[in-house]
Write a protein that holds these residues in place. Structure first.
Motif, mmCIF file in Angstrom:
data_model
loop_
_atom_site.group_PDB
_atom_site.id
_atom_site.type_symbol
_atom_site.label_atom_id
_atom_site.label_comp_id
_atom_site.label_asym_id
_atom_site.label_seq_id
_atom_site.Cartn_x
_atom_site.Cartn_y
_atom_site.Cartn_z
ATOM 1 N N PHE A 298 0.841 -1.201 0.000
ATOM 2 C CA PHE A 298 0.000 0.000 0.000
ATOM 3 C C PHE A 298 0.873 1.247 0.000
ATOM 4 C CE2 PHE A 298 -2.962 -3.118 1.719
ATOM 5 C CZ PHE A 298 -4.121 -2.803 1.031
ATOM 6 N N VAL A 300 0.750 5.308 1.497
ATOM 7 C CA VAL A 300 0.003 6.238 2.345
ATOM 8 C C VAL A 300 0.400 7.662 1.982
ATOM 9 C CG1 VAL A 300 -0.495 6.974 4.708
ATOM 10 C CG2 VAL A 300 -0.062 4.567 4.224
ATOM 11 N N CYS A 340 -4.809 11.201 6.091
ATOM 12 C CA CYS A 340 -4.006 10.193 5.400
ATOM 13 C C CYS A 340 -4.909 9.441 4.451
ATOM 14 C CB CYS A 340 -3.417 9.186 6.376
ATOM 15 S SG CYS A 340 -2.187 9.888 7.446
ATOM 16 N N VAL A 342 -4.979 6.026 2.211
ATOM 17 C CA VAL A 342 -4.273 4.776 1.970
ATOM 18 C C VAL A 342 -4.817 4.161 0.681
ATOM 19 C CG1 VAL A 342 -3.659 2.525 2.920
ATOM 20 C CG2 VAL A 342 -4.109 4.442 4.461
ATOM 21 N N ILE A 376 -0.905 -3.163 5.351
ATOM 22 C CA ILE A 376 -2.059 -2.882 6.193
ATOM 23 C C ILE A 376 -2.494 -4.206 6.811
ATOM 24 C CG2 ILE A 376 -4.460 -2.083 6.207
ATOM 25 C CD1 ILE A 376 -2.597 0.161 5.543
ATOM 26 N N GLY A 420 -0.863 0.137 10.081
ATOM 27 C CA GLY A 420 0.003 0.223 8.912
ATOM 28 C C GLY A 420 1.438 0.084 9.376
#
Ligand code: ASP
Length: 440
Positions: A298, A300, A340, A342, A376, A420
């Motif tokens: 992922f 962020v 944030c 993601v 995550i 995370g």
């Protein structure tokens, strides 16, 4: 609610004649098992081909102007072996010839792929002595390719109202004009759920080659515990993170109708498997958490701006930048002056600069930073709400393992805690959390 049971058997459960015999004995063991949804023959051994993959290959070969007969012969042999070994009388030759001709004539990809389930359904119906219902007649997709759930439910319930035991092949239906359309891969699970809803089943049994869900990925945690019961909402949080034994879309029809799903193992039929239901009583003897699942890769994007909370439309402007470039959002933890976003790294990378520029133009933030290679991990449990100290235990375990928590998000339902971490800490995080809650 009736006492009817709808069963769906996955590809490995119907990969050869021996597996068909197991399926038949499972079906005959309970007279309430009146509807069965088969997948196409799957792998018989590790290096084997799935029939669906071979059908896609035929289609590609025709499109490329290559000869597809060798591939088709492999497919035909799979069905002929089953029919012969089981002594079936269905006119398989005629059905195979028709498929062969249509593929040769350039049939579309969905038609080609759907024949795996179609042909397996013909065999299973013959073997059971049950009626065969062509899914193209009852499962309908609209012009945009989306399932028309209500029309489908009506057509399916009408056709099954007479209570005659029926085989409904998985994975496909058709557009309103009858052109075949498939679900995405693994979609026979959805067909099973549609049938279960249509007959208002007492339970939807999904037979596969594992005895249900495990609390964590066995490649990371040694011998993780089995999950005997999980709610649809918990599973949604887990499957969303990638722990899918079941197609994600298969939950909706049965969840909505309040029908439990039971994941069972064709090769170990006495094992009760995992029950997924609307609601489950809280069991004190059970660990606080039901399962842990996660995914790597992922990205962020953290946006900070003083007084963000008072700026009307700030989040909309940020989110519309992602929407504009077709990147869907996984999580959105926010603070008073920070936000944030993601997103999946592979979807974000090609449009990264465009999205960042747009956010900068539209919101003029103080800072904007991008962290790549983030994992995550969702820790999910209906028991969390009954126990204090869950978060302390989770973060305590992570800190003891020396893992840096980069992001935290607790679902508003108190059903999950999402963290995370750097990709390199992914496995260690899952091990640490599992160890803290299960092996105490
Ligand atoms: N045979 C299809 C696939 O391999 C659908 C299914 O098995 O559910 O994806």
């Amino acid at each position: 609610m009736s006492n009817k049971i709808v069963t769906k058997f996955g590809g490995s459960s119907l990969a050869d004649a021996g597996q068909f015999q197991k399926v038949k004995s499972i079906l005959l063991l309970d007279p309430n098992r009146q509807y069965v949804v088969p997948s196409a023959p799957g792998r018989r051994f590790k290096e084997d081909d799935k029939v669906t993959d071979l059908l896609y290959r035929c289609c590609r070969q025709v499109q490329a102007g290559e000869d597809f007969q060798d591939t088709f012969d492999l497919i035909a042999a799979r069905y002929m072996d089953i029919a012969e070994e089981l002594g079936l009388t269905v006119d398989l030759g005629a059905a195979l010839d028709e498929v062969n001709e249509r593929i040769a004539a350039g049939a579309n990809e969905d038609y080609c792929a759907s024949r795996g389930e179609y042909l397996n359904g013909l065999l299973l119906a013959d073997y059971m002595g049950w009626r065969f219902l062509d899914s193209a007649e009852v499962i309908k997709f609209d012009q945009n390719g989306l399932l028309d759930a209500e029309l489908t439910n009506r057509l399916m319930s009408e056709r099954l109202a007479d209570g005659i035991p029926t085989v409904v092949p998985g994975f496909f239906g058709s557009y309103y004009d009858g052109t075949v359309r498939t679900f995405s891969r693994g979609g026979s699970d959805i067909t099973g759920a549609i049938v279960a809803r249509a007959v208002n089943a007492a339970v939807y049994e999904n037979w596969t080659d594992v005895s249900g869900f495990l609390m964590a990925d066995p490649r990371i945690v040694d011998n993780p515990r089995e999950i005997s019961g999980i709610t649809y909402m918990e599973l949604r949080e887990l499957s969303y993170m990638g722990a899918s034994v079941l197609h994600e879309d298969a939950m909706f029809p049965v969840h909505k109708a309040g029908i439990p799903t039971n994941i069972r193992n064709t090769n170990n039929p006495t094992h009760p498997g995992t029950i997924i239901s609307l609601d489950l009583p809280y069991d004190e003897a059970h660990p606080t958490i039901t399962g842990i699942a996660g995914r790597k890769g992922f990205c962020v994007i953290s946006i900070a701006k003083a007084m963000m909370n008072t700026e009307l439309g700030f989040s909309r402007k940020v989110l519309s930048a992602f929407e504009r470039y077709g990147v869907s959002i996984e999580h959105l933890p926010t603070g008073i002056d920070t936000m944030c976003v993601v997103v999946a790294g592979d979807a974000f990378a090609p449009v990264k600069d465009k999205i960042i520029n747009r956010i900068v133009e539209a919101t003029n933030p103080d800072t904007i930073t991008v962290h790549d290679n983030m994992s995550i991990i969702a820790t999910v449990g209906r028991g969390m709400v009954h126990n204090c100290g869950t978060a302390a235990k989770l973060f305590g375990a992570m800190s003891k393992a020396g893992i840096n928590v980069r992001m935290i998000d607790q679902g508003s339902s108190e059903l999950s805690i999402i963290v995370g971490v750097d990709d390199k800490d992914y496995e260690a995080t899952i091990k640490a959390i599992y160890g803290a809650f299960v092996n105490q």
